[in-house]
Design a protein around this motif. Structure first.
Motif, PDB file in Angstrom:
ATOM      1  N   LYS A  82      -5.732  -6.385   2.165  1.00 18.10           N
ATOM      2  CA  LYS A  82      -6.297  -7.525   2.648  1.00 18.10           C
ATOM      3  C   LYS A  82      -7.513  -8.134   2.148  1.00 18.10           C
ATOM      4  O   LYS A  82      -7.550  -9.285   1.857  1.00 18.10           O
ATOM      5  CB  LYS A  82      -6.120  -7.399   3.991  1.00 18.10           C
ATOM      6  N   LEU A  83      -8.619  -7.413   2.160  1.00 15.28           N
ATOM      7  CA  LEU A  83     -10.027  -7.676   1.717  1.00 15.28           C
ATOM      8  C   LEU A  83      -9.717  -8.109   0.100  1.00 15.28           C
ATOM      9  O   LEU A  83     -10.264  -9.098  -0.243  1.00 15.28           O
ATOM     10  CB  LEU A  83     -10.784  -6.678   1.797  1.00 15.28           C
ATOM     11  N   ILE A  84      -9.089  -7.235  -0.703  1.00 12.84           N
ATOM     12  CA  ILE A  84      -9.023  -7.776  -1.989  1.00 12.84           C
ATOM     13  C   ILE A  84      -8.192  -8.977  -2.266  1.00 12.84           C
ATOM     14  O   ILE A  84      -8.559  -9.965  -3.033  1.00 12.84           O
ATOM     15  CB  ILE A  84      -8.439  -6.548  -2.764  1.00 12.84           C
ATOM     16  N   ALA A  85      -6.991  -9.077  -1.501  1.00 13.94           N
ATOM     17  CA  ALA A  85      -6.230 -10.313  -1.560  1.00 13.94           C
ATOM     18  C   ALA A  85      -6.913 -11.736  -1.320  1.00 13.94           C
ATOM     19  O   ALA A  85      -6.874 -12.485  -1.904  1.00 13.94           O
ATOM     20  CB  ALA A  85      -4.962 -10.168  -0.705  1.00 13.94           C
ATOM     21  N   VAL A  86      -7.522 -11.575  -0.179  1.00 16.59           N
ATOM     22  CA  VAL A  86      -8.398 -12.794   0.208  1.00 16.59           C
ATOM     23  C   VAL A  86      -9.511 -13.010  -0.577  1.00 16.59           C
ATOM     24  O   VAL A  86      -9.614 -14.251  -0.992  1.00 16.59           O
ATOM     25  CB  VAL A  86      -8.892 -12.510   1.912  1.00 16.59           C
ATOM     26  N   GLY A 128      -5.735 -10.569  -6.579  1.00 16.29           N
ATOM     27  CA  GLY A 128      -5.166 -10.791  -5.371  1.00 16.29           C
ATOM     28  C   GLY A 128      -3.569 -10.603  -5.077  1.00 16.29           C
ATOM     29  O   GLY A 128      -3.354 -10.028  -4.017  1.00 16.29           O
ATOM     30  N   SER A 129      -2.875 -10.969  -5.967  1.00 19.39           N
ATOM     31  CA  SER A 129      -1.551 -10.580  -5.864  1.00 19.39           C
ATOM     32  C   SER A 129      -1.181  -9.193  -6.100  1.00 19.39           C
ATOM     33  O   SER A 129      -0.139  -8.885  -5.427  1.00 19.39           O
ATOM     34  CB  SER A 129      -0.812 -11.484  -7.095  1.00 19.39           C
ATOM     35  N   CYS A 130      -1.749  -8.461  -6.663  1.00 20.78           N
ATOM     36  CA  CYS A 130      -1.578  -6.881  -6.725  1.00 20.78           C
ATOM     37  C   CYS A 130      -1.857  -6.312  -5.454  1.00 20.78           C
ATOM     38  O   CYS A 130      -0.801  -5.591  -4.884  1.00 20.78           O
ATOM     39  CB  CYS A 130      -2.292  -6.503  -7.898  1.00 20.78           C
ATOM     40  N   ALA A 131      -2.911  -6.699  -4.729  1.00 20.93           N
ATOM     41  CA  ALA A 131      -2.944  -6.043  -3.374  1.00 20.93           C
ATOM     42  C   ALA A 131      -2.182  -6.810  -2.545  1.00 20.93           C
ATOM     43  O   ALA A 131      -1.409  -6.057  -1.542  1.00 20.93           O
ATOM     44  CB  ALA A 131      -4.532  -6.401  -2.837  1.00 20.93           C
ATOM     45  N   TRP A 132      -1.793  -8.096  -2.543  1.00 21.20           N
ATOM     46  CA  TRP A 132      -0.808  -8.690  -1.673  1.00 21.20           C
ATOM     47  C   TRP A 132       0.558  -8.251  -1.684  1.00 21.20           C
ATOM     48  O   TRP A 132       1.252  -8.000  -0.656  1.00 21.20           O
ATOM     49  CB  TRP A 132      -0.759 -10.155  -2.128  1.00 21.20           C
ATOM     50  N   ASN A 133       1.086  -7.816  -3.082  1.00 20.28           N
ATOM     51  CA  ASN A 133       2.260  -7.486  -3.077  1.00 20.28           C
ATOM     52  C   ASN A 133       2.784  -6.138  -2.319  1.00 20.28           C
ATOM     53  O   ASN A 133       3.416  -5.931  -1.776  1.00 20.28           O
ATOM     54  CB  ASN A 133       2.810  -7.575  -4.656  1.00 20.28           C
ATOM     55  N   ALA A 134       1.510  -5.192  -2.669  1.00 26.85           N
ATOM     56  CA  ALA A 134       1.779  -3.807  -2.065  1.00 26.85           C
ATOM     57  C   ALA A 134       1.678  -3.973  -0.530  1.00 26.85           C
ATOM     58  O   ALA A 134       2.295  -3.194   0.320  1.00 26.85           O
ATOM     59  CB  ALA A 134       0.654  -2.931  -2.427  1.00 26.85           C
ATOM     60  N   VAL A 206      -3.189 -12.354   8.762  1.00 33.64           N
ATOM     61  CA  VAL A 206      -2.130 -11.478   8.757  1.00 33.64           C
ATOM     62  C   VAL A 206      -2.448  -9.926   8.713  1.00 33.64           C
ATOM     63  O   VAL A 206      -3.258  -9.581   8.005  1.00 33.64           O
ATOM     64  CB  VAL A 206      -1.186 -11.783   7.282  1.00 33.64           C
ATOM     65  N   PRO A 207      -1.884  -9.312   9.743  1.00 34.87           N
ATOM     66  CA  PRO A 207      -2.287  -7.721   9.739  1.00 34.87           C
ATOM     67  C   PRO A 207      -1.949  -7.194   8.738  1.00 34.87           C
ATOM     68  O   PRO A 207      -1.085  -7.144   8.141  1.00 34.87           O
ATOM     69  CB  PRO A 207      -1.753  -7.406  11.091  1.00 34.87           C
ATOM     70  N   GLU A 208      -2.763  -6.044   8.627  1.00 33.77           N
ATOM     71  CA  GLU A 208      -2.516  -5.031   7.229  1.00 33.77           C
ATOM     72  C   GLU A 208      -2.137  -3.774   7.712  1.00 33.77           C
ATOM     73  O   GLU A 208      -3.157  -3.240   8.500  1.00 33.77           O
ATOM     74  CB  GLU A 208      -3.548  -5.129   6.202  1.00 33.77           C
ATOM     75  N   PRO A 209      -1.072  -3.128   7.501  1.00 31.18           N
ATOM     76  CA  PRO A 209      -1.094  -1.698   7.923  1.00 31.18           C
ATOM     77  C   PRO A 209      -1.819  -0.764   7.101  1.00 31.18           C
ATOM     78  O   PRO A 209      -1.787  -0.832   5.920  1.00 31.18           O
ATOM     79  CB  PRO A 209       0.495  -1.219   7.980  1.00 31.18           C
TER      80      PRO A 209
END
Length: 503
Positions: A82-86, A128-134, A206-209
């Motif tokens: 989440k931190l990386i995506a934002v 950001g998308s790399c982190a967001w997709n995962a 958005v929460p991140e597990p």
């Protein structure tokens, strides 16, 4: 608001998160619609950019994907997606402010600012998308992946449609090359910058597990990519995605240049064609999403991908028709089918990479496919722009000679020049990509003929709905319908989970 992962995410939080993801997609698509595609090409032409520069701008989103390689290591070691995506999204969207200033900079400085900003924007978006997709792979339930991305893509299509029409109306009121047109471009990119900031803010909510604990033995990039490369089925998917992206990006980025320079239309007409494509995209998404969830993404691709390739080759027909009403009608129909096809292809290619990647390892799998496609799709438009002058000086023509007592008549039924060659080459590579698609295995897939029959049935029901006054009225309620369906679906799922199990 916290950018840190949480140990667990409840079902209620997941339902709310899925709605937030769809809403965030609306603002993200607004930023994209106002600053990329036809708008970006129009700005480049306004600044006097060459075909090579236009090719570089078109390749930037894919070359930026190469940064997914270090992004994989960053995600695996930091384990805060989440931190990386934002952070990546915010940094990238900040470049839109620089692009808004490009029309006011002198000469080549404006073009240089546009290219640099586009490269940074696409690079940070890729991180950001790399982190967001995962992140989304672990957050979204398997049985709702198609539904979520269909709704998200539907909003993107609707926003792009409205933004394209609005931009066409505003640009039509300015003179080409004038200072007022520079002001309009500045306003468009300024609005895109603001929409991007809202998108980054919504993403942060958005929460991140939390990811599984980091293994004691740290793997390098090669070690992380070893698993997806050793997976034969995923390797086949990667080859298909790479060849597919190369095929469509060899020609598609130059549609605007082809229509404006070779066919002689103005930019407003290009915007109208884009709106037609987006509208058909919006109408088709619901059917494609339902079919992808019911059967398989591969089955959708086996219908959508060949259709889009045929449409690219069909652009050759536009250069064979004299300028007039028939040519306008031909281009409108062609873009109508393009929108229908690319809706299914985009939805399915997004979902199939996530579906075929194991949970907990999706970062490496999705990024592996992304790296391969980035190289292929990034090279294609640069080659297209670089060889533009080469093909511009060459022409292929078929001549038919008829000799009679009255004399000799020569007819030319086919004449290929400049961009026509790209469309033909793109079609040939597209056939190879479709062959690679047939080698992939996905659970639930059906034969192409069965999928076509299912799509025809869905289309007939849609046409029957549109044939009545009530059906036509539903078009005006389309965004609200999506929201109501999302709420009803969420309530239904919550009731199902709370229902006591028998025995």
């Amino acid at each position: 608001m916290s950018l840190q992962p949480q140990p667990s995410v409840s079902e209620a939080e997941r339902d709310q998160a899925m709605r937030q993801v769809v809403t965030e997609g609306a603002f993200a698509s607004a930023a994209t619609a106002l600053t990329s595609g036809v708008i970006l090409t129009a700005l480049a032409l306004h600044l006097g950019a060459s075909n090579l520069v236009i090719g570089v701008l078109a390749s930037a989103p894919f070359l930026g994907q190469l940064l997914q390689a270090p992004a994989i290591l960053l995600v695996e070691r930091l384990r805060k997606r989440k931190l990386i995506a934002v952070a990546g999204g915010f940094t990238g969207r900040a470049m839109l402010a620089l692009m808004a200033l490009a029309p006011f900079l002198p000469g080549d400085l404006g073009i240089a600012a546009l290219v640099i900003a586009q490269l940074v924007l696409c690079g940070m978006s890729a991180v950001g998308s790399c982190a967001w997709n995962a992140w989304m792979r672990d957050l979204a339930p398997d049985d709702r992946l198609g539904w979520v991305f269909a709704r998200r893509t539907a909003y993107a299509a609707a926003i792009s449609l409205v933004a394209g029409i609005a931009a066409a109306i505003v640009l039509d009121r300015t003179t080409e090359g004038s200072s007022w047109r520079s002001i309009i471009f500045g306003v468009l990119y300024g609005l895109g910058f603001l929409a991007g900031l809202v998108s980054a803010w919504l993403t942060s909510r958005v929460p991140e597990p939390a990811m599984p604990p980091r293994p004691e033995i740290q793997l390098g990039l090669v070690g992380l990519l070893r698993a997806p490369l050793a997976d034969q089925n995923f390797r086949r998917l990667t080859i298909f995605l790479a060849s597919w992206q190369f095929a469509i990006n060899l020609a598609t980025p130059f549609f605007t240049v082809f229509i404006v320079r070779q066919l002689g239309f103005d930019m407003t007409f290009v915007m109208v064609l884009s709106a037609v494509s987006q509208l058909s995209n919006l109408v088709a998404l619901r059917n494609w999403g339902a079919l992808a969830d019911r059967f398989a993404n591969k089955s959708v691709l086996l219908v959508a991908a060949p259709t889009y390739i045929l449409c690219i080759v069909g652009m050759i027909g536009a250069s064979q028709i004299p300028h007039g009403p028939w040519l306008i009608a031909y281009l409108v129909v062609l873009h109508l089918f393009m929108g229908l096809a690319i809706a299914g292809a985009t939805l399915a290619t997004t979902s199939i990479a996530m579906k075929l990647s194991p949970k907990g390892q999706s970062t490496a799998y999705v990024a592996c496919a992304g790296l391969a496609t980035a190289v292929a799709a990034g090279i294609a438009p640069i080659l297209g722009g670089g060889f533009a002058d080469f093909f511009a000086a060459r022409q292929f023509e078929v001549l038919l000679r008829w000799t009679s007592p009255e004399g000799v008549a020569i007819v030319s039924p086919l004449r290929l020049s400049q961009w026509d060659f790209y469309f033909l080459i793109s079609g040939a590579i597209g056939l190879y990509a479709i062959h690679r698609l047939t080698l992939i295995t996905e659970s639930g897939e059906i034969r192409r003929r069965e999928m076509v029959e299912q799509m025809i049935d869905q289309t007939r029901r849609t046409v029957r709905n549109l044939s009545t006054v009530a059906g036509l009225r539903t078009l005006t309620y389309l965004p609200a319908t999506f929201l109501r369906e999302a709420e009803i679906r969420a309530r239904f799922l919550r009731r199902q989970r709370l229902k006591p199990k028998p025995g």
